[in-house]
Design an enzyme around this catalytic site. Structure first.
Site, PDB file in Angstrom:
ATOM      1  CE1 TYR A  71     -41.771  48.493 -51.066  1.00  0.00           C
ATOM      2  CE2 TYR A  71     -40.914  50.686 -50.578  1.00  0.00           C
ATOM      3  CZ  TYR A  71     -40.892  49.316 -50.384  1.00  0.00           C
ATOM      4  OH  TYR A  71     -40.000  48.772 -49.493  1.00  0.00           O
ATOM      5  CG  PHE A 123     -49.869  38.688 -24.256  1.00  0.00           C
ATOM      6  CD1 PHE A 123     -50.974  37.917 -23.922  1.00  0.00           C
ATOM      7  CD2 PHE A 123     -49.425  38.664 -25.570  1.00  0.00           C
ATOM      8  CE1 PHE A 123     -51.627  37.141 -24.877  1.00  0.00           C
ATOM      9  CE2 PHE A 123     -50.080  37.896 -26.528  1.00  0.00           C
ATOM     10  CZ  PHE A 123     -51.177  37.140 -26.179  1.00  0.00           C
ATOM     11  CB  THR A 124     -47.226  34.570 -24.991  1.00  0.00           C
ATOM     12  OG1 THR A 124     -48.156  35.107 -25.930  1.00  0.00           O
ATOM     13  CG2 THR A 124     -47.962  33.650 -24.013  1.00  0.00           C
ATOM     14  CG  ASP A 211     -50.810  45.174 -25.323  1.00  0.00           C
ATOM     15  OD1 ASP A 211     -51.632  45.506 -26.209  1.00  0.00           O
ATOM     16  OD2 ASP A 211     -50.332  44.033 -25.253  1.00  0.00           O
ATOM     17  CE  LYS A 254     -55.200  39.944 -30.269  1.00  0.00           C
ATOM     18  NZ  LYS A 254     -53.945  39.764 -31.022  1.00  0.00           N
ATOM     19  NE  ARG A 378     -52.892  31.390 -23.568  1.00  0.00           N
ATOM     20  CZ  ARG A 378     -52.114  31.961 -24.483  1.00  0.00           C
ATOM     21  NH1 ARG A 378     -52.220  33.245 -24.770  1.00  0.00           N
ATOM     22  NH2 ARG A 378     -51.208  31.264 -25.124  1.00  0.00           N
ATOM     23  CG  PHE A 445     -48.493  28.722 -26.272  1.00  0.00           C
ATOM     24  CD1 PHE A 445     -49.254  29.314 -27.246  1.00  0.00           C
ATOM     25  CD2 PHE A 445     -47.451  29.450 -25.707  1.00  0.00           C
ATOM     26  CE1 PHE A 445     -49.006  30.615 -27.648  1.00  0.00           C
ATOM     27  CE2 PHE A 445     -47.203  30.762 -26.084  1.00  0.00           C
ATOM     28  CZ  PHE A 445     -47.982  31.342 -27.067  1.00  0.00           C
TER      29      PHE A 445
HETATM   30  C1  P61 Z   1     -54.787  36.225 -28.599  1.00  0.00           C
HETATM   31  F1  P61 Z   1     -51.981  32.243 -27.873  1.00  0.00           F
HETATM   32  N1  P61 Z   1     -53.234  38.011 -28.773  1.00  0.00           N
HETATM   33  O1  P61 Z   1     -55.190  36.752 -27.540  1.00  0.00           O
HETATM   34  P1  P61 Z   1     -50.451  39.864 -32.466  1.00  0.00           P
HETATM   35  N2  P61 Z   1     -50.896  41.942 -26.800  1.00  0.00           N
HETATM   36  C2  P61 Z   1     -52.031  41.336 -26.422  1.00  0.00           C
HETATM   37  C3  P61 Z   1     -52.533  40.303 -27.201  1.00  0.00           C
HETATM   38  O2  P61 Z   1     -53.656  39.703 -26.821  1.00  0.00           O
HETATM   39  C4  P61 Z   1     -51.838  39.897 -28.390  1.00  0.00           C
HETATM   40  C5  P61 Z   1     -50.657  40.594 -28.738  1.00  0.00           C
HETATM   41  C6  P61 Z   1     -50.214  41.597 -27.932  1.00  0.00           C
HETATM   42  C7  P61 Z   1     -53.681  36.882 -29.303  1.00  0.00           C
HETATM   43  C8  P61 Z   1     -53.019  36.167 -30.440  1.00  0.00           C
HETATM   44  C9  P61 Z   1     -52.032  35.253 -29.809  1.00  0.00           C
HETATM   45  O3  P61 Z   1     -49.752  33.343 -26.970  1.00  0.00           O
HETATM   46  C10 P61 Z   1     -50.417  33.907 -28.013  1.00  0.00           C
HETATM   47  O4  P61 Z   1     -51.232  40.732 -33.396  1.00  0.00           O
HETATM   48  C11 P61 Z   1     -52.716  41.759 -25.194  1.00  0.00           C
HETATM   49  O5  P61 Z   1     -51.051  38.518 -32.258  1.00  0.00           O
HETATM   50  O6  P61 Z   1     -49.006  39.801 -32.833  1.00  0.00           O
HETATM   51  C12 P61 Z   1     -52.284  38.819 -29.170  1.00  0.00           C
HETATM   52  O7  P61 Z   1     -50.557  40.642 -31.072  1.00  0.00           O
HETATM   53  C13 P61 Z   1     -49.870  40.227 -29.955  1.00  0.00           C
HETATM   54  C14 P61 Z   1     -52.434  34.049 -29.279  1.00  0.00           C
HETATM   55  C15 P61 Z   1     -50.785  35.745 -29.501  1.00  0.00           C
HETATM   56  C16 P61 Z   1     -51.629  33.382 -28.405  1.00  0.00           C
HETATM   57  C17 P61 Z   1     -49.950  35.034 -28.627  1.00  0.00           C
HETATM   58  O8  P61 Z   1     -55.296  35.235 -29.102  1.00  0.00           O
END
Ligand code: P61
Length: 454
Positions: A71, A123-124, A211, A254, A378, A445
């Site tokens: 833990y 970013f979303t 980021d 990623k 997108r 979305f």
């Molecule tokens: C993706 F449709 N990306 O590209 P988490 N910053 C950045 C990202 O690309 C990102 C995160 C933070 C995704 C997954 C995803 O609207 C969406 O580990 C540059 O996913 O929490 C994530 O990181 C967030 C897809 C996220 C989406 C949000 O596919």
């Protein structure tokens, strides 16, 4: 040898579903014409995202077996902390379950009601956490980023004049810079631009939060395109990239080649202590942050693999090969081709559809119908509504993202995908738009449902 190739051989494979058009239509209807709502068992080529969909290496699978599931104080945490300090260069690291966990903590920590957060395109999840913390995001990316035909090498750069204006007139806790910029098409930011952002931020007392989700891909572009960088290692460039910021948020799903995991880094001792305190509220103890010990170990190994030049070259050039095939087939895409995905310009595919008819959402659905290839909208659906007016936000870019998971698909499979997109485009004139019939409040979305208009 100048040719790029995948620097690995394949040790295990997973059978993928092969379906008929009739089966795909049933699946798409059940999913409300939203590719996020498809079941993966109905998907042949899953190019929805490169997030958590990476193939782990044999070394990463082996790492899972040395998970220390204590833990508190797991040895995998200390290994991850040491790896991130060495490769990203920050002083303190807080593990989180994924990127948005880190965004949540840093937003709550740094943003006060009424603050403005400038950044190189939204970013979303990042923007949502900034808004939930009381901030307003302001886009200060260069204008070229909004033009899918502009071939500038660093379309992820911050427009320094726009940034200066925001810094002079608003209360800005930090500048939010991404490397690369996902929504602009995976476009890089240059080291020179980052240096200038740092200078401007310093002059007004703002912090810079990076980021770093695809900062290794960004480092590859810097090495390829920025004058004087061609002989440097990816590690060196990455360290310099991070050195211009006070901390970073990271989705390890990623660049870091894992299926789950993330982290937050901060250089300031007091802020890091506060971040660890928020971590125990939202994520879990500060030595696991919502992850199993084995996840942290696999991520530490993945980080080391991610900065290998052979790996990152094959990763970026495989994406580019798909983009070049699409260009040859006459499909309009965002140029230059970005690091993690090829973005198809739905406005040019469907010039007869207005943005209110959700052209990119429809295009993603049509690509699925044609070949079982899952991509992502997108455009206007992803941009959501302005929280103050309730109106749709209308982004200049109306795109479909064809995203390439790392080390997963072969070039032949991607050639099939390219031909399928071209076939969909050939039928563009007969294709109508969509109507939204269900709209959730946050990040619509992911769960919205649609009906085809013709
Ligand atoms: C993706 F449709 N990306 O590209 P988490 N910053 C950045 C990202 O690309 C990102 C995160 C933070 C995704 C997954 C995803 O609207 C969406 O580990 C540059 O996913 O929490 C994530 O990181 C967030 C897809 C996220 C989406 C949000 O596919």
């Amino acid at each position: 040898m100048d040719d790029w190739f995948e620097p690995y051989k394949i040790k295990a494979v997973e059978r993928i579903p092969v379906t008929t058009r009739e089966e795909r239509l049933v699946a798409l209807d059940a999913a409300g014409w939203n590719t996020f709502l498809l079941r993966s068992e109905d998907v042949t080529f899953d190019l929805l995202t490169d997030s958590g969909t990476n193939a782990m290496s044999d070394r990463q699978w082996a790492a899972l077996m040395i998970g220390d599931e204590a833990y508190a104080g797991s040895r995998n945490f200390y290994r991850l902390e040491e790896t991130i300090r060495r490769i990203y260069g920050y002083r303190h690291m807080v593990p989180t379950h994924q990127g948005r966990g880190a965004e949540h903590i840093v937003s709550e920590l740094l943003i006060a009601e009424g603050d403005v957060v400038p950044g190189n395109m939204y970013f979303t999840t990042t923007r949502l956490h900034q808004e939930l913390a009381g901030g307003t995001f302001v886009d200060v990316i260069v204008d070229e980023a909004h033009d899918p035909t502009d071939r500038s090498p660093f379309k992820g750069n911050v427009d320094l004049e726009k940034l200066e204006k925001v810094l002079a007139t608003e209360r800005v806790p930090y500048v939010s810079v991404a490397a690369t910029v996902n929504m602009a098409g995976g476009q890089p930011i240059s080291l020179e631009n980052l240096r200038q952002v740092r200078d401007l931020a310093d002059r007004s007392g703002a912090k810079v939060i990076l980021d770093a989700t695809r900062a290794v891909e960004n480092a590859y572009f810097v090495r390829e395109r920025e004058p004087g960088q061609a002989d440097r290692s990816i590690e060196d460039i990455l360290l310099e990239t991070c050195s211009y910021s006070d901390g970073c948020t990271m989705s390890g799903k990623k660049d870091s080649l894992v299926n789950i995991g993330g982290w937050l880094c901060l250089n300031d001792d007091d802020l890091a202590a506060q971040a660890k305190n928020l971590c125990v509220v939202y994520e879990g103890l500060h030595t696991y942050g919502g992850l199993a010990g084995r996840d942290m170990e696999a991520m530490a190994v993945g980080i080391e693999e991610s900065v290998d030049l052979d790996h990152i070259r094959a990763r970026v050039l495989q994406v580019r090969e798909l983009g070049e095939r699409l260009i040859e087939l006459g499909v309009p895409i965002v140029e230059p081709i970005g690091g993690h995905a090829v973005f198809v310009d739905a406005r040019r595919v469907y010039p007869h559809l207005s943005q209110d008819a959700f052209p990119a959402q429809r295009l993603a659905a049509e690509i699925f119908l044609d070949s079982g290839t899952r991509t992502m909208e997108r455009g206007i659906v992803s941009a959501g509504r302005d929280p103050s007016t309730g109106e749709h936000r209308r982004p200049a870019l109306e795109l479909v993202r064809i995203t390439i998971p790392r080390r997963v698909y072969t070039s032949r499979q991607l050639a099939v995908v390219a031909r399928s997109v071209a076939a969909v485009m050939a039928r563009a004139a007969e294709t109508g738009g969509l109507e939204m019939i269900f709209e959730p409040e946050y990040l619509r979305f992911f769960q919205a449902r649609f009906r085809p208009l013709m």
